[in-house]
Design an enzyme around this catalytic site. Structure first.
Site, PDB file in Angstrom:
ATOM      1  CG  HIS A   1      -0.702   4.008   4.277  1.00 29.39           C
ATOM      2  ND1 HIS A   1      -1.438   3.698   5.395  1.00 29.39           N
ATOM      3  CD2 HIS A   1      -0.226   2.825   3.798  1.00 29.39           C
ATOM      4  CE1 HIS A   1      -1.424   2.382   5.576  1.00 29.39           C
ATOM      5  NE2 HIS A   1      -0.702   1.831   4.622  1.00 29.39           N
TER       6      HIS A   1
ATOM      7  CB  CYS B   1      -0.946  -0.020   1.194  1.00 29.54           C
ATOM      8  SG  CYS B   1      -0.214  -0.731   2.674  1.00 29.54           S
TER       9      CYS B   1
HETATM   10  N1  LIG Z   1      -4.751  -3.756   4.785  1.00 34.74           N
HETATM   11  C1  LIG Z   1      -4.077  -3.107   3.819  1.00 34.74           C
HETATM   12  O1  LIG Z   1      -4.072  -1.859   3.721  1.00 34.74           O
HETATM   13  C2  LIG Z   1      -3.269  -3.889   2.819  1.00 34.74           C
HETATM   14  C3  LIG Z   1      -2.701  -3.183   1.772  1.00 34.74           C
HETATM   15  C4  LIG Z   1      -1.988  -3.875   0.807  1.00 34.74           C
HETATM   16  C5  LIG Z   1      -1.846  -5.222   0.917  1.00 34.74           C
HETATM   17  N2  LIG Z   1      -2.391  -5.914   1.969  1.00 34.74           N
HETATM   18  C6  LIG Z   1      -2.218  -7.362   2.008  1.00 34.74           C
HETATM   19  O2  LIG Z   1      -3.503  -7.966   1.753  1.00 34.74           O
HETATM   20  C7  LIG Z   1      -3.612  -9.200   2.466  1.00 34.74           C
HETATM   21  C8  LIG Z   1      -4.850  -9.163   3.361  1.00 34.74           C
HETATM   22  O3  LIG Z   1      -4.699  -8.132   4.325  1.00 34.74           O
HETATM   23  P1  LIG Z   1      -5.869  -7.752   5.355  1.00 34.74           P
HETATM   24  O4  LIG Z   1      -5.415  -6.499   5.980  1.00 34.74           O
HETATM   25  O5  LIG Z   1      -7.183  -7.794   4.677  1.00 34.74           O
HETATM   26  O6  LIG Z   1      -5.811  -8.995   6.384  1.00 34.74           O
HETATM   27  P2  LIG Z   1      -6.944  -9.529   7.403  1.00 34.74           P
HETATM   28  O7  LIG Z   1      -7.903  -8.442   7.738  1.00 34.74           O
HETATM   29  O8  LIG Z   1      -6.214 -10.189   8.503  1.00 34.74           O
HETATM   30  O9  LIG Z   1      -7.763 -10.644   6.555  1.00 34.74           O
HETATM   31  C9  LIG Z   1      -7.214 -11.889   6.219  1.00 34.74           C
HETATM   32  C10 LIG Z   1      -8.198 -12.723   5.412  1.00 34.74           C
HETATM   33  O10 LIG Z   1      -7.577 -13.977   5.076  1.00 34.74           O
HETATM   34  C11 LIG Z   1      -8.328 -15.069   5.644  1.00 34.74           C
HETATM   35  N3  LIG Z   1      -7.415 -16.093   6.163  1.00 34.74           N
HETATM   36  C12 LIG Z   1      -6.582 -15.998   7.229  1.00 34.74           C
HETATM   37  N4  LIG Z   1      -5.871 -17.159   7.383  1.00 34.74           N
HETATM   38  C13 LIG Z   1      -6.295 -17.985   6.391  1.00 34.74           C
HETATM   39  C14 LIG Z   1      -5.972 -19.326   6.029  1.00 34.74           C
HETATM   40  N5  LIG Z   1      -5.058 -20.039   6.706  1.00 34.74           N
HETATM   41  N6  LIG Z   1      -6.598 -19.865   4.952  1.00 34.74           N
HETATM   42  C15 LIG Z   1      -7.504 -19.166   4.242  1.00 34.74           C
HETATM   43  N7  LIG Z   1      -7.865 -17.886   4.546  1.00 34.74           N
HETATM   44  C16 LIG Z   1      -7.260 -17.305   5.606  1.00 34.74           C
HETATM   45  C17 LIG Z   1      -9.159 -14.459   6.746  1.00 34.74           C
HETATM   46  O11 LIG Z   1     -10.308 -15.276   6.954  1.00 34.74           O
HETATM   47  P3  LIG Z   1     -11.025 -15.444   8.423  1.00 34.74           P
HETATM   48  O12 LIG Z   1     -11.906 -14.233   8.602  1.00 34.74           O
HETATM   49  O13 LIG Z   1     -11.819 -16.706   8.269  1.00 34.74           O
HETATM   50  O14 LIG Z   1      -9.929 -15.527   9.438  1.00 34.74           O
HETATM   51  C18 LIG Z   1      -9.488 -13.093   6.140  1.00 34.74           C
HETATM   52  O15 LIG Z   1     -10.537 -13.242   5.209  1.00 34.74           O
HETATM   53  C19 LIG Z   1      -2.297  -9.378   3.238  1.00 34.74           C
HETATM   54  O16 LIG Z   1      -1.412 -10.170   2.461  1.00 34.74           O
HETATM   55  C20 LIG Z   1      -1.787  -7.944   3.350  1.00 34.74           C
HETATM   56  O17 LIG Z   1      -0.392  -7.886   3.518  1.00 34.74           O
HETATM   57  C21 LIG Z   1      -3.112  -5.271   2.917  1.00 34.74           C
END
Ligand SMILES: NC(=O)c1ccc[n+]([C@@H]2O[C@H](COP(=O)([O-])OP(=O)(O)OC[C@H]3O[C@@H](n4cnc5c(N)ncnc54)[C@H](OP(=O)(O)O)[C@@H]3O)[C@@H](O)[C@H]2O)c1
Length: 347
Positions: A240, A147
């Site tokens: 950000h 991001c």
């Molecule tokens: N947040 C940001 O601003 C941002 C920006 C750029 C990139 N990213 C990247 O995008 C990705 C997601 O980020 P996030 O912030 O959305 O994370 P998050 O809120 O923690 O969400 C994670 C998601 O993945 C699922 N999950 C977790 N463990 C799993 C497993 N073992 N098998 C299958 N599904 C699983 C979770 O499902 P449950 O609800 O069932 O646990 C949830 O749907 C990450 O790689 C992060 O680095 C995030």
């Protein structure tokens, strides 16, 4: 319509995908996955919804399935919002048969996987053919950067094309949503600032140069100026902020920099893609802008807002500015969707 699935649909980025895709004119959500904890539940029961719009009706009753290609039928594209370790295991399985547009860092720096911002380096999509040949996949993986890198690199691209950049220093003030819902405990961040975000500085330093690199005969040679990042978590929900310091090889005029920012457009603008902002970079002239709460939603959260564009009074070849980019829209879900729109249009 193109059938799309969302992997990690219950998380911070997964919810943004749903919000943005529910109204999409060409993509139709037909599958939602999450962890085994959520699989088997209706989406509305599985998710703790955090966005300030309602859960779209089209997904409320959709059954969440396990993140396994055998559970996800008849999709053309999957958008991945999975944690990186899970993405490393499952994205290659999905790519055997469909397009994976990923937010996760797992595959970003693989030499045959394009890391793309459509306004910056659409030509890196040439790697897709090589990836399919190397891996024997019918589908492929395309990634977007992290991001903070996306917002920075969008502003560097017009300057890189017009001026000789010697070094870039960037100091970030990153929103808590960037760490996911369970990422930063409120006791750690309220009334506070955390001066460390794991692996973020390395990602900003390597991904920026990769994105601005040249591709020749299927090999990306990263750009060669220096990038140094210092990354910090602040008590802001979304958006950000980054303080950027650029040292040029030559003297420059601030007006020329502003012109370069404001006339910047890329392929998504020329093609009129649905999620493309009219202007990828919006300049604010007020002394106290941009601010995350006021500027993160510029052009549906897809524009990067730049302000305080000025010459350094001490070093006359140095430029300073502040930027704000929406981390879960331009920096995540919106970025993947724009990649997919571009691929859908040109391939
Ligand atoms: N947040 C940001 O601003 C941002 C920006 C750029 C990139 N990213 C990247 O995008 C990705 C997601 O980020 P996030 O912030 O959305 O994370 P998050 O809120 O923690 O969400 C994670 C998601 O993945 C699922 N999950 C977790 N463990 C799993 C497993 N073992 N098998 C299958 N599904 C699983 C979770 O499902 P449950 O609800 O069932 O646990 C949830 O749907 C990450 O790689 C992060 O680095 C995030």
């Amino acid at each position: 319509m193109v059938n799309v699935g969302i992997l990690g649909a219950t998380g911070m980025v997964g919810q943004r995908f749903i919000q943005l895709l529910a109204e999409h004119p060409k993509f139709e959500i037909t599958a939602l996955t999450a962890s085994k904890r959520s699989a088997g539940k209706r989406y509305e029961d599985a998710v703790t919804w955090h966005l300030d719009t309602k859960i779209p009706d089209v997904v409320k009753d959709t059954l969440v399935v396990d993140t396994d290609p055998n559970e996800v039928k008849d999709v053309d594209i999957v958008f991945s919002a999975l944690p990186s370790d899970t993405a490393a295991l499952v994205e290659p399985k999905f790519a055997q048969s469909c397009i994976v547009a990923s937010n996760a860092s797992a595959m970003r720096m693989e030499p045959d996987v394009p890391l793309v911002i459509p306004e910056v380096n659409p030509e890196h999509l040439d790697l897709i053919e090589i990836q399919q040949k190397n891996r024997g996949w019918d589908g492929f993986i395309v990634t977007n950067p992290n991001c903070s890198t996306i917002a920075l690199t969008i502003t560097l691209k017009p300057l890189y094309d017009q001026f000789n950049i010697k070094r870039v220093y960037v100091s970030t003030m990153q929103a808590v949503s960037g760490a996911g819902y369970n990422g930063v405990p409120s006791m750690a961040i309220v009334d506070n600032l955390v001066p460390f975000i794991g692996e973020e500085e390395d990602k900003m330093e390597s991904e920026t140069l990769q994105l601005l690199g040249d591709i020749d005969e299927g090999v990306v040679t990263p750009a060669s100026f220096g990038v140094s990042a210092s990354c910090h978590r602040v008590s802001v929900l979304d958006g950000h902020t980054e303080a950027v310091f650029i040292e040029f090889e030559d003297k420059f005029e601030v007006d020329d920099v502003k012109k370069s920012f404001s006339k910047f457009q890329g392929l998504p603008q020329k093609l009129g893609l649905f999620s493309a902002p009219q202007k990828p970079i919006v300049i604010r002239e007020e002394d106290d802008r941009p601010q995350p709460r006021m500027d993160r939603n510029e052009d549906k959260g897809m524009a990067v807002v730049v302000g305080r564009v000025r010459k350094d009074p001490v070093f006359d070849k140095n430029l300073k500015y502040i930027l704000v980019g929406h981390n879960t829209i331009r920096g995540a879900a919106g970025a993947s969707i724009l990649n997919a729109e571009l691929i859908n249009e040109i391939m």
